[in-house]
Design an enzyme around this catalytic site. Structure first.
Site, PDB file in Angstrom:
ATOM      1  N   HIS A   1      -4.696  -1.078   3.100  1.00  0.00           N
ATOM      2  CA  HIS A   1      -5.453  -0.604   3.768  1.00  0.00           C
ATOM      3  C   HIS A   1      -7.055  -0.597   3.125  1.00  0.00           C
ATOM      4  CE1 HIS A   1      -6.942   2.271   6.708  1.00  0.00           C
ATOM      5  NE2 HIS A   1      -8.086   2.818   5.833  1.00  0.00           N
ATOM      6  N   CYS A   2      -7.959  -1.116   3.939  1.00  0.00           N
ATOM      7  CA  CYS A   2      -9.278  -1.589   3.524  1.00  0.00           C
ATOM      8  C   CYS A   2     -10.221  -0.574   3.889  1.00  0.00           C
ATOM      9  CB  CYS A   2      -9.471  -2.893   3.883  1.00  0.00           C
ATOM     10  SG  CYS A   2     -11.305  -3.460   3.428  1.00  0.00           S
ATOM     11  N   ILE A   3     -10.853   0.197   2.928  1.00  0.00           N
ATOM     12  CA  ILE A   3     -11.815   1.240   3.456  1.00  0.00           C
ATOM     13  C   ILE A   3     -13.111   0.555   3.879  1.00  0.00           C
ATOM     14  CG2 ILE A   3     -11.029   3.357   2.204  1.00  0.00           C
ATOM     15  CD1 ILE A   3     -13.100   2.374  -0.110  1.00  0.00           C
TER      16      ILE A   3
ATOM     17  N   ASN B   1      -9.484   0.008   8.369  1.00  0.00           N
ATOM     18  CA  ASN B   1      -8.519  -0.574   8.989  1.00  0.00           C
ATOM     19  C   ASN B   1      -7.452  -1.344   8.202  1.00  0.00           C
ATOM     20  OD1 ASN B   1      -7.170  -1.124  11.155  1.00  0.00           O
ATOM     21  ND2 ASN B   1      -7.978  -2.843  12.078  1.00  0.00           N
TER      22      ASN B   1
END
Ligand SMILES: [Zn+2]
Ligand SMILES: [Zn+2]
Length: 431
Positions: A185-187, A191
């Site tokens: 999960h990429c902040i 997303n």
């Protein structure tokens, strides 16, 4: 107090508090002011604030602070994405007006492309579906990859989504959904990075690295051109400064300082160009390293999520609790747990299990596979089913639905039809 003294006092206070935090509970420091301060900071102060809040607002302030902390840590919100867009936009707003008039036609065109691309790929990475698994597309997602019986075993379900977990998928606790070939999960894009947007994420990293490297180099060139005009003896390396006998280091550094702060643009434009150039030069290695790491993962045919699973397995192997045995690729499959056909060209031929006591699994244990159990000591003694070699791995990332195996081929075609040789698992983690 001068600014230097202020900075010194702040740095010393922070160092002292860090010291208290780390060493305040050491027995040697019992009954000293360090231990008292530690107790006050970690027990007395929080309790006091809690009691005061209870008294004044009925505990509402602390409650909402906790809820806010929870929201920031465990919910989807675009804070970091907005920060990233602001950093890009403010940097460009400061840099471009100062640099633009001095750029050649070629750099004006290339610069425009370099500025626009990160926004395009950020939009695509953030707005695309990373591969959400729903009841409607579940059968399709199950056919994406076969289970490798190593990191992913058939039959595991997601208790939240109430679906069987397809191989390589992961339930994201931030997005609250299962994601196909979930990387992480990429902040920055708010997303998940998964099968549906992994390529946009890689292109975002590539375009950002290109922008910071290009902007940094161009900024340094504009600056050094101006420095050469003002200090005719100056050269890139101070001992080679023109004029025969070199240039004293102090003067050489003073020229840099002038270049960073003025650069022939006057202090306003010069400082802006200098600061953004410095930022670009310093961030390029960071973005480059992140890009390099993700390309390396693709080269190894793995994901961030799987590389953590491999790291966990290494711990089991170090303890002597990991065992493998052969698995027949032509074995009959349970259609309720495993897909009968996958678009992947290879099938699992090994089973990996952990045992509690370091002894091989009991012969009567109902585990898949045939033959004797063999102790595994190293990750490279295992096969990575998801590694087809760099170009095919890249094809799999950039064309998410690419069919490597013809649907008319019989289920579980044996190893003879492999496109490439077996590949050993690689270490992609540190430690
Ligand atoms: Zn789930
Ligand atoms: Zn997520």
């Amino acid at each position: 107090m001068g600014p230097l003294t202020t900075i010194a006092v702040i740095v010393l206070s922070i160092s002292f508090l860090v010291f208290v935090a780390f060493f305040g509970r050491l027995p040697a420091l019992r009954r000293t002011p360090v231990a008292w301060l530690h107790r006050f900071l970690w027990v007395g102060l929080p309790n006091g604030i809690n009691r005061l809040d209870d008294l004044l607002t009925g505990g509402r302030v602390i409650g909402s602070c906790l809820r806010f902390g929870n929201f920031m840590m465990y919910d989807r919100h675009p804070t970091v994405l907005i920060f990233y867009v602001l950093l890009l936009s403010v940097g460009e707003y400061l840099y471009l007006p100062a640099a633009w008039p001095r750029l050649s036609a070629f750099h004006k065109v290339a610069g425009t492309v370099a500025v626009v691309l990160p926004y395009v790929f950020l939009f695509l990475a953030a707005s695309s579906d990373p591969g959400t698994i729903t009841p409607a597309n579940h059968a399709h997602e199950m056919a994406r990859y076969p289970y490798d019986f190593t990191l992913f075993h058939p039959g595991a379900g997601c208790p939240t989504c109430r679906l069987l977990k397809p191989a390589r998928s992961k339930h994201c606790s931030v997005c609250k959904r299962c994601v196909a070939r979930c990387d992480h999960h990429c902040i920055f894009i708010n997303n998940c990075v998964g099968a549906g947007n992994h390529h946009w994420f890689l292109l975002l990293l590539l375009s950002t690295a290109a922008l910071t490297a290009y902007g940094g180099l161009l900024g340094v060139r504009l600056m050094t051109d101006a420095m050469r005009r003002r200090f005719p003896h100056w050269a890139g390396l101070w001992w080679r400064a023109r004029g025969g006998e070199g240039m004293p280091l102090g003067e050489w550094l003073a020229a840099w300082s002038w270049g960073l702060q003025d650069g022939g643009l006057g202090t306003g434009g010069g400082v802006a160009l200098g600061a953004v150039t410095l930022l670009a030069v310093m961030t390029t290695p960071l973005v480059g390293a992140l890009l390099g790491y993700h390309v390396w993962l693709v080269y190894c045919g793995t994901t961030t999520n799987e590389s953590m699973k491999w790291a966990d397995w290494q711990v089991e192997m170090d303890d002597g609790c990991a065992y493998k045995r052969r698995l027949d690729a032509r074995r009959p499959k349970d259609p309720n747990a495993e897909p009968l056909w996958t678009r992947w060209p290879v099938e699992a031929e090994q089973v990996l299990v952990r045992t509690r006591d370091g002894n091989p699994p009991a012969p009567d244990a109902e585990l898949p596979g045939q033959g004797e159990w063999e102790k595994v000591w190293r990750v490279r003694d295992l096969e990575n089913l998801y590694d087809l070699g760099f170009w095919d791995n890249l094809l799999d990332v950039f064309v998410p639905g690419y069919v490597f195996r013809d649907p008319s081929m019989p289920p579980a075609e044996p190893a003879g039809r492999r496109r490439r040789k077996k590949r050993r698992a690689r270490r992609t983690y540190l430690g």
